[in-house]
Enzyme design. Structure first.
Site, PDB file in Angstrom:
ATOM      1  N   GLY A  49      -4.741  -0.648   3.409  1.00 27.16           N
ATOM      2  CA  GLY A  49      -4.359  -0.638   4.875  1.00 27.16           C
ATOM      3  C   GLY A  49      -3.496   0.386   5.516  1.00 27.16           C
ATOM      4  O   GLY A  49      -3.691   0.750   6.795  1.00 27.16           O
ATOM      5  N   GLU A 104       3.361   2.787   4.186  1.00 28.89           N
ATOM      6  CA  GLU A 104       2.742   1.572   3.882  1.00 28.89           C
ATOM      7  C   GLU A 104       2.412   1.192   5.410  1.00 28.89           C
ATOM      8  O   GLU A 104       3.053   1.560   6.447  1.00 28.89           O
ATOM      9  CB  GLU A 104       3.696   0.347   3.565  1.00 28.89           C
ATOM     10  CG  GLU A 104       3.672   0.042   1.917  1.00 28.89           C
ATOM     11  CD  GLU A 104       2.528  -0.584   1.754  1.00 28.89           C
ATOM     12  OE1 GLU A 104       1.275  -0.675   2.673  1.00 28.89           O
ATOM     13  OE2 GLU A 104       2.503  -1.302   0.850  1.00 28.89           O
ATOM     14  N   ASP A 105       1.464   0.353   5.398  1.00 35.10           N
ATOM     15  CA  ASP A 105       1.184  -0.137   6.845  1.00 35.10           C
ATOM     16  C   ASP A 105       2.139  -1.295   7.277  1.00 35.10           C
ATOM     17  O   ASP A 105       2.593  -1.093   8.489  1.00 35.10           O
ATOM     18  CB  ASP A 105      -0.215  -0.877   6.837  1.00 35.10           C
ATOM     19  CG  ASP A 105      -0.568  -1.715   5.524  1.00 35.10           C
ATOM     20  OD1 ASP A 105       0.374  -1.658   4.859  1.00 35.10           O
ATOM     21  OD2 ASP A 105      -1.598  -2.319   5.625  1.00 35.10           O
ATOM     22  N   ASP A 108       5.936  -6.833   4.035  1.00 32.26           N
ATOM     23  CA  ASP A 108       5.978  -8.413   4.309  1.00 32.26           C
ATOM     24  C   ASP A 108       7.121  -8.903   3.338  1.00 32.26           C
ATOM     25  O   ASP A 108       8.147  -8.888   3.532  1.00 32.26           O
ATOM     26  CB  ASP A 108       4.688  -9.054   4.110  1.00 32.26           C
ATOM     27  CG  ASP A 108       4.617 -10.419   4.483  1.00 32.26           C
ATOM     28  OD1 ASP A 108       5.270 -10.883   5.262  1.00 32.26           O
ATOM     29  OD2 ASP A 108       3.751 -11.146   3.683  1.00 32.26           O
ATOM     30  N   GLY A 110       7.671  -7.774   0.489  1.00 29.05           N
ATOM     31  CA  GLY A 110       8.454  -6.587  -0.186  1.00 29.05           C
ATOM     32  C   GLY A 110       7.971  -6.575  -1.584  1.00 29.05           C
ATOM     33  O   GLY A 110       8.375  -5.858  -2.603  1.00 29.05           O
ATOM     34  N   THR A 112       5.149  -5.981  -3.127  1.00 27.86           N
ATOM     35  CA  THR A 112       4.175  -5.024  -3.490  1.00 27.86           C
ATOM     36  C   THR A 112       4.922  -3.710  -3.973  1.00 27.86           C
ATOM     37  O   THR A 112       4.955  -3.213  -5.060  1.00 27.86           O
ATOM     38  CB  THR A 112       3.153  -4.556  -2.492  1.00 27.86           C
ATOM     39  OG1 THR A 112       2.412  -5.717  -2.282  1.00 27.86           O
ATOM     40  CG2 THR A 112       2.171  -3.529  -2.983  1.00 27.86           C
ATOM     41  N   LEU A 113       5.812  -3.469  -3.199  1.00 30.69           N
ATOM     42  CA  LEU A 113       6.621  -2.166  -3.306  1.00 30.69           C
ATOM     43  C   LEU A 113       7.689  -2.523  -4.299  1.00 30.69           C
ATOM     44  O   LEU A 113       8.073  -1.539  -5.409  1.00 30.69           O
ATOM     45  CB  LEU A 113       7.400  -1.711  -1.977  1.00 30.69           C
ATOM     46  CG  LEU A 113       6.428  -1.008  -1.228  1.00 30.69           C
ATOM     47  CD1 LEU A 113       7.131  -0.869   0.025  1.00 30.69           C
ATOM     48  CD2 LEU A 113       5.789   0.087  -1.908  1.00 30.69           C
ATOM     49  N   ARG A 170      -9.645  -3.654  10.762  1.00 29.44           N
ATOM     50  CA  ARG A 170      -8.962  -2.276  10.507  1.00 29.44           C
ATOM     51  C   ARG A 170      -9.329  -1.242  11.467  1.00 29.44           C
ATOM     52  O   ARG A 170      -8.280  -0.334  11.736  1.00 29.44           O
ATOM     53  CB  ARG A 170      -9.468  -1.583   9.057  1.00 29.44           C
ATOM     54  CG  ARG A 170      -9.183  -2.538   8.060  1.00 29.44           C
ATOM     55  CD  ARG A 170      -9.209  -1.799   6.708  1.00 29.44           C
ATOM     56  NE  ARG A 170      -9.197  -2.755   5.537  1.00 29.44           N
ATOM     57  CZ  ARG A 170      -8.409  -3.091   4.995  1.00 29.44           C
ATOM     58  NH1 ARG A 170      -7.170  -2.792   5.225  1.00 29.44           N
ATOM     59  NH2 ARG A 170      -8.609  -3.851   3.791  1.00 29.44           N
TER      60      ARG A 170
HETATM   61  P1  5GP Z   1       4.070  -7.634   0.490  1.00 25.84           P
HETATM   62  O1  5GP Z   1       3.922  -7.068  -0.861  1.00 25.84           O
HETATM   63  O2  5GP Z   1       5.180  -6.670   1.148  1.00 25.84           O
HETATM   64  O3  5GP Z   1       4.523  -8.938   0.802  1.00 25.84           O
HETATM   65  O4  5GP Z   1       2.911  -7.388   1.395  1.00 25.84           O
HETATM   66  C1  5GP Z   1       2.236  -6.340   1.586  1.00 25.84           C
HETATM   67  C2  5GP Z   1       0.846  -6.398   1.923  1.00 25.84           C
HETATM   68  O5  5GP Z   1       0.365  -7.530   2.411  1.00 25.84           O
HETATM   69  C3  5GP Z   1       0.601  -5.312   3.156  1.00 25.84           C
HETATM   70  O6  5GP Z   1       0.367  -3.964   2.704  1.00 25.84           O
HETATM   71  C4  5GP Z   1      -0.572  -5.803   3.449  1.00 25.84           C
HETATM   72  O7  5GP Z   1      -1.900  -5.403   2.921  1.00 25.84           O
HETATM   73  C5  5GP Z   1      -0.467  -7.359   3.342  1.00 25.84           C
HETATM   74  N1  5GP Z   1       0.013  -8.275   4.753  1.00 25.84           N
HETATM   75  C6  5GP Z   1       1.189  -8.731   4.694  1.00 25.84           C
HETATM   76  N2  5GP Z   1       1.320  -9.005   5.904  1.00 25.84           N
HETATM   77  C7  5GP Z   1       0.066  -8.889   6.703  1.00 25.84           C
HETATM   78  C8  5GP Z   1      -0.203  -9.218   7.815  1.00 25.84           C
HETATM   79  O8  5GP Z   1       0.365  -9.670   8.950  1.00 25.84           O
HETATM   80  N3  5GP Z   1      -1.516  -8.726   8.288  1.00 25.84           N
HETATM   81  C9  5GP Z   1      -2.336  -8.450   7.464  1.00 25.84           C
HETATM   82  N4  5GP Z   1      -3.533  -7.938   7.758  1.00 25.84           N
HETATM   83  N5  5GP Z   1      -1.828  -7.950   6.104  1.00 25.84           N
HETATM   84  C10 5GP Z   1      -0.511  -8.212   5.631  1.00 25.84           C
HETATM   85 MG    MG Z   2      -1.097  -2.682   2.205  1.00 22.11          MG
END
Ligand code: 5GP
Ligand code: MG
Length: 179
Positions: A49, A104-105, A108, A110, A112-113, A170
């Protein structure tokens, strides 16, 4: 710019336009330029992303900087959490003693990080900072220190500007929110 778009079975409406995105990226770039004078940071984009944000951000910087990308994959493992994160494309030699800026794009939950950062720390970088274009504060479950934040958004699914829905969306120049 289209006001609404369809990806697979879902409809989305324009939420952040291209002009706002570019202004936000330029502001982040200005801060990084100020903070990293003579440090030659290594931008580290998390695939897939972040590739659009990373490319735009790098081109706003007025300092020397390098870039690498890493792909994180999870799979069922034998450790207690049941999940391991594999880092494709990252070697310790690239990271050691470098000033890292993780790109990061969106952050959400967190998760992943929260899993990736300890692995990265083991590779002995000189410093680690986080830059994310979007943040969903209501969804965040980990105390992450975000040094460079673009825009806070509500806890709704978005696509565009690198973000996809099952592979589509994308390339959209704006960010679109699910209707
Ligand atoms: P986290 O690990 O912080 O929950 O999520 C990270 C990943 O979830 C982001 O890098 C992304 O790939 C995906 N993600 C979270 N929210 C969204 C969203 O609203 N739209 C999309 N397309 N991807 C999301
Ligand atoms: Mg991502």
């Amino acid at each position: 710019m289209a006001q609404t778009v369809k990806a697979h079975d879902l409809n989305f409406e324009l939420f952040i336009n291209e002009q706002t995105i570019q202004k936000t990226v330029a502001d982040i770039g200005e801060k990084i330029t100020q903070d990293y004078q003579n440090k030659k940071p290594l931008l580290l984009g998390i695939l897939n992303g972040s590739f659009v944000f990373a490319a735009d951000l790098m081109r706003t910087l007025e300092i020397d900087a390098e870039i690498e990308f890493v792909k994180l994959t999870s799979y069922e493992g034998l450790n207690s959490s049941g999940i391991l994160r594999e880092m494709i494309g990252l070697e310790e030699s690239k990271i050691e003693n470098r000033h890292l800026i993780i790109i990061e794009d969106i952050i959400d939950t967190g998760n992943t990080l929260a899993r990736f950062l300890p692995e990265l720390e083991k590779m002995n970088p000189a410093s680690i900072a986080l830059a994310t274009f979007l943040l969903k504060p209501e969804a965040l479950q980990h105390p992450l220190k975000i040094s460079y934040l673009g825009i806070k958004i509500p806890n709704k699914f978005v696509i565009g500007y690198g973000l996809d829905y099952n592979g589509l969306g994308r390339g959209l120049r704006g960010i679109y929110q699910i209707i």
